[in-house]
Design a protein around this motif. Sequence first.
Motif, PDB file in Angstrom:
ATOM      1  N   TRP A   1      -6.622  -2.850  -5.554  1.00 47.19           N
ATOM      2  CA  TRP A   1      -5.718  -2.712  -4.425  1.00 47.19           C
ATOM      3  C   TRP A   1      -5.214  -1.281  -4.335  1.00 47.19           C
ATOM      4  N   GLN A   2      -5.016  -0.801  -3.114  1.00 50.88           N
ATOM      5  CA  GLN A   2      -4.505   0.545  -2.853  1.00 50.88           C
ATOM      6  C   GLN A   2      -3.211   0.409  -2.067  1.00 50.88           C
ATOM      7  N   LEU A   3      -2.170   1.125  -2.489  1.00 54.36           N
ATOM      8  CA  LEU A   3      -0.897   1.086  -1.780  1.00 54.36           C
ATOM      9  C   LEU A   3      -1.071   1.661  -0.378  1.00 54.36           C
ATOM     10  N   ASP A   4      -0.520   0.994   0.605  1.00 49.91           N
ATOM     11  CA  ASP A   4      -0.522   1.478   1.981  1.00 49.91           C
ATOM     12  C   ASP A   4       0.806   2.210   2.199  1.00 49.91           C
ATOM     13  N   PRO A   5       0.798   3.547   2.160  1.00 46.82           N
ATOM     14  CA  PRO A   5       2.064   4.290   2.255  1.00 46.82           C
ATOM     15  C   PRO A   5       2.766   4.116   3.592  1.00 46.82           C
TER      16      PRO A   5
ATOM     17  N   THR B   1      -2.859 -11.657 -14.198  1.00 51.16           N
ATOM     18  CA  THR B   1      -2.082 -10.469 -14.518  1.00 51.16           C
ATOM     19  C   THR B   1      -2.438  -9.331 -13.576  1.00 51.16           C
ATOM     20  N   ALA B   2      -1.565  -8.361 -13.529  1.00 53.51           N
ATOM     21  CA  ALA B   2      -1.782  -7.180 -12.693  1.00 53.51           C
ATOM     22  C   ALA B   2      -1.477  -5.939 -13.507  1.00 53.51           C
ATOM     23  N   HIS B   3      -2.186  -4.881 -13.201  1.00 51.81           N
ATOM     24  CA  HIS B   3      -1.977  -3.581 -13.837  1.00 51.81           C
ATOM     25  C   HIS B   3      -2.111  -2.521 -12.764  1.00 51.81           C
ATOM     26  N   GLY B   4      -1.368  -1.438 -12.893  1.00 54.04           N
ATOM     27  CA  GLY B   4      -1.457  -0.379 -11.900  1.00 54.04           C
ATOM     28  C   GLY B   4      -0.306   0.589 -12.031  1.00 54.04           C
ATOM     29  N   VAL B   5      -0.173   1.440 -11.030  1.00 56.22           N
ATOM     30  CA  VAL B   5       0.882   2.447 -11.050  1.00 56.22           C
ATOM     31  C   VAL B   5       1.329   2.749  -9.616  1.00 56.22           C
ATOM     32  N   VAL B   6       2.628   2.969  -9.477  1.00 56.54           N
ATOM     33  CA  VAL B   6       3.215   3.434  -8.224  1.00 56.54           C
ATOM     34  C   VAL B   6       3.886   4.756  -8.542  1.00 56.54           C
TER      35      VAL B   6
ATOM     36  N   SER C   1       7.323   9.948   0.317  1.00 52.93           N
ATOM     37  CA  SER C   1       5.935   9.854  -0.119  1.00 52.93           C
ATOM     38  C   SER C   1       5.830   8.954  -1.341  1.00 52.93           C
ATOM     39  N   VAL C   2       5.084   7.870  -1.170  1.00 52.09           N
ATOM     40  CA  VAL C   2       4.835   6.935  -2.265  1.00 52.09           C
ATOM     41  C   VAL C   2       3.344   6.597  -2.258  1.00 52.09           C
ATOM     42  N   THR C   3       2.738   6.588  -3.444  1.00 47.97           N
ATOM     43  CA  THR C   3       1.325   6.260  -3.580  1.00 47.97           C
ATOM     44  C   THR C   3       1.176   5.242  -4.699  1.00 47.97           C
ATOM     45  N   GLY C   4       0.016   4.621  -4.776  1.00 47.24           N
ATOM     46  CA  GLY C   4      -0.211   3.690  -5.869  1.00 47.24           C
ATOM     47  C   GLY C   4      -1.509   2.933  -5.734  1.00 47.24           C
ATOM     48  N   GLN C   5      -1.866   2.306  -6.817  1.00 47.35           N
ATOM     49  CA  GLN C   5      -3.052   1.463  -6.854  1.00 47.35           C
ATOM     50  C   GLN C   5      -2.872   0.469  -7.979  1.00 47.35           C
ATOM     51  N   GLY C   6      -3.655  -0.583  -7.921  1.00 52.33           N
ATOM     52  CA  GLY C   6      -3.556  -1.588  -8.954  1.00 52.33           C
ATOM     53  C   GLY C   6      -4.754  -2.505  -8.962  1.00 52.33           C
TER      54      GLY C   6
END
Length: 179
Positions: free
Chosen positions: A10-14, A50-55, A38-43
């Motif tokens: 998944w990719q964060l939609d800013p 479970t989920a893993h990722g970063v924002v 400005s915020v970005t992220g993926q997971g």
Amino acid sequence: MTVVIETGSWQLDPARSTVAIAHRTMWGLVTVKGAFGSVTGQGETRPDGTAHGVVSVDTATLDTRNAKRDAHLRGSDFFDTENHPTLTFAVDGAAVPQGDTAEIVGRLTVRGVGGPQTVTARVTASSDDAIGLAMEFTVDREQFGMVWNQLGMIRGLTTVTATLTFARAVVRDADLLAP
């Protein structure tokens, strides 16, 4: 209601995501509010739930609608954006949603100082193509070295509110061929 989160990347939609802060100041008489531009992220969500990722948030984009205050918050007394341009929340794992909420366990890093942070997120959307999360939690800014407090005006915890929308990441043919 039980929410089913589809597995995958998944990719964060800013454009559909916000991260904001609020802190009571002036001895609790005024609430200062601001949002990061400005915020970005993926997971990744895995078959076991479970989920893993970063924002990541660009600290230089904090806007409280007061230029002088924003400059101070970006300075060394607070976010120190010159030396620490981003703050991150790295998700170590998220439990399978119970009803429409999920407990997210991660590590919040601000000014290069990391610490554990657990957040309860409400799942606001869940489809093959999008996941929406809404959360509110508090942070002790002093834990991250933000100790400036002229005349004792700033007390208590900072409230962080985030609305995050993730879109399914597009897999390119070149990605499929990579070893």
